[in-house]
Design an enzyme around this catalytic site. Sequence first.
Site, PDB file in Angstrom:
ATOM      1  N   HIS A 108       0.813  -1.208   0.000  1.00  0.00           N
ATOM      2  CA  HIS A 108       0.000   0.000   0.000  1.00  0.00           C
ATOM      3  C   HIS A 108       0.852   1.265   0.000  1.00  0.00           C
ATOM      4  O   HIS A 108       0.530   2.241  -0.671  1.00  0.00           O
ATOM      5  CB  HIS A 108      -0.925  -0.008   1.224  1.00  0.00           C
ATOM      6  CG  HIS A 108      -1.848   1.165   1.301  1.00  0.00           C
ATOM      7  ND1 HIS A 108      -3.046   1.214   0.615  1.00  0.00           N
ATOM      8  CD2 HIS A 108      -1.759   2.342   1.972  1.00  0.00           C
ATOM      9  CE1 HIS A 108      -3.639   2.360   0.867  1.00  0.00           C
ATOM     10  NE2 HIS A 108      -2.886   3.065   1.693  1.00  0.00           N
ATOM     11  N   HIS A 141     -10.003   2.751  -1.622  1.00  0.00           N
ATOM     12  CA  HIS A 141     -10.238   2.385  -0.216  1.00  0.00           C
ATOM     13  C   HIS A 141     -11.069   1.110  -0.212  1.00  0.00           C
ATOM     14  O   HIS A 141     -12.193   1.059   0.295  1.00  0.00           O
ATOM     15  CB  HIS A 141     -10.936   3.518   0.531  1.00  0.00           C
ATOM     16  CG  HIS A 141     -10.239   3.891   1.795  1.00  0.00           C
ATOM     17  ND1 HIS A 141     -10.876   4.122   2.980  1.00  0.00           N
ATOM     18  CD2 HIS A 141      -8.917   4.047   2.072  1.00  0.00           C
ATOM     19  CE1 HIS A 141      -9.997   4.433   3.925  1.00  0.00           C
ATOM     20  NE2 HIS A 141      -8.797   4.386   3.392  1.00  0.00           N
TER      21      HIS A 141
END
Length: 723
Positions: free
Chosen positions: A34, A79
């Site tokens: 990430h 997200h």
Amino acid sequence: MGLTSDEVKAIINALGRNPTKAEWLVFEAEWSEHCSYKSSKAWIRQLPSKSPLVVRGPGLDAPIIRVNNVAITFKIESHNHPSAVDPYDGAATGVGGIVRDILTTGLRPIALLDNLHLGDLNNQRSLWLSRNIVKGISDYGNRIGVPVVGGETWFDESFNNNPIVLVTCVGVGDFNRVVWGEGKVGDLVLVIGNDTGRDGMLGSSFASRELGNNDDVGSVQVGNPLLEKLLIDALIELNEKGLVKAIKDVGGGGLATALSELAHQLGLGIEVDLTNIRLRDELEPEEILISESQERMVIVVDPNMLSEVEAVLRKFELGFDLVGRLTGDGRFTAYYRGVRLIDLPLNLITSPPEPIRNYTEPDYLMKLSKIPPLPNVKFNEALVKVVSSPNIASKEVIYTQYDHEVGVRTVIKPGRAGATVLRLLEDDGGGGKLGIAIKADSNPRYSYLNPFTGAANSLAKAYRNVASVGAKPIAAVDSINVGNPEKPDRYWYFVKSVEGLTWMGNSLGIPFVGGKVSFYNEDSVTGASIKPVVAVAVLGIISDYTKVVEGGLTGGWLVVIGETEPELGGSEFLHVVHGLVAGDPPKPKPLDEKKRAGLIMRLINDGLTRSVMDVGVGGLAVTLIKMAVMGNVGFTVDLSKAPLTQGLSDPVTVAFSETNARYVIETSNLREAVGIISASGVPYGVLGESRGRMVQFKLGSLELASISVDDLININNSLRGVL
């Protein structure tokens, strides 16, 4: 701790010792997929990123594009994992995070777009996820005063448990007030905004693995939009007064990544005392470091300006912590109650090893490459099925939950055209009518069948959307969402997607100024992966926003620009009518896209169009119906008048083929418009006229379908009452 055995060895060898617990957590956060992009860096470096308008490209929180005296920034963020576990907070904090990325430039966020990839609405869990994702975006965006002005929603059962939630934010401001990010030894470091709690612990690590049955909602951040609104206003005022030298969002990885990345970007070191951090929960010092509590920013200020900075923050009732200072040693040093917890070289923290991953095409694609013989289907029945498909149906039930007019910039509103248009109220140095258009597109079905073609077509579609309102496309950002990169057949989708974007970007002359890669979008229990989502948002510039056109019919001649080919592979028609996901998606046509987009922009600028839409999902028939529903006006068209490739005569294929590089325009000055089109050498056909309250499709003298506009509106509203 989320690190591989090779990574653990590399860290110990580099340091010559075992890290402390806090140091291990820094590495887990910063070396996660990430935060580090370790499995994607080598590939995304290939994307074109330069143009005369791009002042700062990818690599930092947000890029900078200069048009006259106006600075424009835009960024896309995913997200996904948080939205799968806690859809309301996951989606809401996705909005908050992307807004804070824009704030790092010192520019004001002016618009949001959401691209949602949701599951089958007949699945109860998927329906619950979908409703709460939309509500989370609505509540957060509406409360911070940044309008949600556009987006896209795609439904597919592969997203039942793994929704893909993407948010794009646009910011603008005076080019001379951009915060470029600078600092010197001795400058002070403050954390401003929210206090720190237990929510979002190691969310970056959570987002860097497959979802499982035991995923903890504590990995999801909880947002406070009212506090974010204060944060926006305070940062804008700090910048206007020249009180801030650098700004960094506290996002994935919490302070562990925000502080280390900031110091590394400045080419300096940083020393902080975690004792000074305000807490709303009782936390261990290591937890303070990796908490991802929202609405927090790190700022760098001159020590001589501290009192003025504090005055602004107190004015907006924002909490703040003086946590440390910049040093010249290139290290990240952190203390807690006098004990040194961290002493690491920044170059090691921010430079994880980049694994060499194998990739191979999945075996099953060979079976899907050909479309089997199709049974005959009545045209009118196929038309109703396609128009009522969730992917085609009106998304009004979603976007009407969003405040899309706050800020009084919205010229073309959601649902009125292929792209949203915003006026820039700042003095642009060129007459004051400068506007921007923006649209984000993806087609997971195309990318599943052929990721190279699917990615290229995502860029092409967004490019056409922007051109269809009269804007010149100038830049793009991308979001690539696939499965586990450790599996060669999943990683193959990522590699081929990047190759497709690179080829199409170079061919169109469109730089990618930023993006996001999201891996591990699959279920560790079932092994099911999503269909790849390659979303591309394209930004366009309009020199005079008063000349833009919408997509709704008003009454005039209908002209299709561009030839239709027999390209039903991956089409909505094939999926909805025949239950098939097969064939090769429509081939990309970059040269035709450039030429025809230029033609459309000229026709709009010359005032020769009353409405325009590009042809996309659902084909020519769906484009015409969307225009009729938008304008509440019917039409009569003859599909045999459309320019066709040799041998194509089947009206179903003509109507529902999704061939690229096509537009439908409505004009009241047919002679002059056709004269310009003919001179360009672009194939075109005059299909008929828009008028009345009926929609009629014909093939020569044969009537294929006839339906009232009112009935079409009802069919097109199939999502009403569901979401």
